[in-house]
Design a protein around this motif. Structure first.
Motif, PDB file in Angstrom:
ATOM      1  N   VAL A 168      10.217   4.674  17.138  1.00  0.00           N
ATOM      2  CA  VAL A 168      10.378   6.123  17.328  1.00  0.00           C
ATOM      3  C   VAL A 168      10.343   6.458  18.818  1.00  0.00           C
ATOM      4  O   VAL A 168      11.150   7.259  19.312  1.00  0.00           O
ATOM      5  CB  VAL A 168       9.281   6.888  16.552  1.00  0.00           C
ATOM      6  CG1 VAL A 168       9.294   8.367  16.896  1.00  0.00           C
ATOM      7  CG2 VAL A 168       9.447   6.689  15.056  1.00  0.00           C
ATOM      8  N   ASN A 169       9.436   5.837  19.542  1.00  0.00           N
ATOM      9  CA  ASN A 169       9.333   6.026  20.991  1.00  0.00           C
ATOM     10  C   ASN A 169      10.653   5.657  21.678  1.00  0.00           C
ATOM     11  O   ASN A 169      11.144   6.371  22.545  1.00  0.00           O
ATOM     12  CB  ASN A 169       8.175   5.160  21.519  1.00  0.00           C
ATOM     13  CG  ASN A 169       7.975   5.276  23.012  1.00  0.00           C
ATOM     14  OD1 ASN A 169       7.984   6.364  23.568  1.00  0.00           O
ATOM     15  ND2 ASN A 169       7.789   4.139  23.661  1.00  0.00           N
ATOM     16  N   LEU A 171      13.618   5.616  20.310  1.00  0.00           N
ATOM     17  CA  LEU A 171      14.638   6.606  19.938  1.00  0.00           C
ATOM     18  C   LEU A 171      14.510   7.857  20.793  1.00  0.00           C
ATOM     19  O   LEU A 171      15.510   8.408  21.252  1.00  0.00           O
ATOM     20  CB  LEU A 171      14.531   6.951  18.456  1.00  0.00           C
ATOM     21  CG  LEU A 171      15.013   5.875  17.499  1.00  0.00           C
ATOM     22  CD1 LEU A 171      14.709   6.282  16.058  1.00  0.00           C
ATOM     23  CD2 LEU A 171      16.489   5.610  17.670  1.00  0.00           C
TER      24      LEU A 171
END
Length: 182
Positions: A168-169, A171
């Motif tokens: 997620v980081n 992205l």
């Protein structure tokens, strides 16, 4: 918003977890803390090296990449050759998690009245501690097995969660403009 600091923090957390998983797997080669006379007396899942390969070796390289992201790639995956290695973390953590769950369900290999075998079925020893006496040797094999495979299970779960956070980081780093202001 720069995501490299988060990656460095996650990398710094994955390395000690990888070392602990490796040590836990190594300790499983000594059932009850004793040296075995024959390799056949060791639980089968130990030989699949879930803690050494899965949550150990496959964690170290991506963790080192995460540590280096802060310096050379603030934007996550953008142009970083090591980016694909973060998915090795998911595979490694998943491998160790599944092996540990199977080993916990199966129970330890121990000497019983009938010889060396797996005396427990479908995790029944987890619910009924009175069954532990079925293992005559090595001494304390059930708590040894239970403790070390539980540690591997929990640590591999934490590694998987940390990797998901890094995905997620990355992205966010890819989608957001992370360049330093001119």
């Amino acid at each position: 918003m720069c995501t490299g600091g988060c990656a460095k923090c996650l990398g710094g957390t994955l390395i000690p977890l990888a070392v602990l998983c490796t040590l836990a797997n190594i300790l499983l080669f000594f059932p009850g803390g004793k040296v075995v006379k024959e390799n056949e007396h060791i639980t089968t899942e130990v030989w699949y090296f879930g803690g050494i390969l899965g949550s150990g070796v496959l964690m170290i390289f991506p963790a080192l990449v995460f540590l280096g992201l802060q310096n050379n790639d603030c934007c996550g995956c953008c142009g970083n050759r090591g980016c694909g290695q973060r998915f090795a973390v998911i595979v490694g953590a998943g491998y160790c998690f599944i092996l540990s769950a199977v080993a916990l369900n199966k129970g330890p290999k121990c000497f019983t009245i009938g010889g060396w075998t797996y005396p427990f079925r479908d995790g029944d020893y987890l619910r009924d501690h009175r069954l532990w006496h079925l293992c005559l040797s090595p001494a304390n094999i059930v708590p040894w097995h239970l403790t070390l495979f539980s540690l591997l299970l929990v640590m591999s779960l934490i590694q998987g969660i940390l990797c998901a956070i890094q995905v997620v980081n990355g992205l966010f780093g890819t989608l957001c403009d992370c360049r330093e202001p001119s």
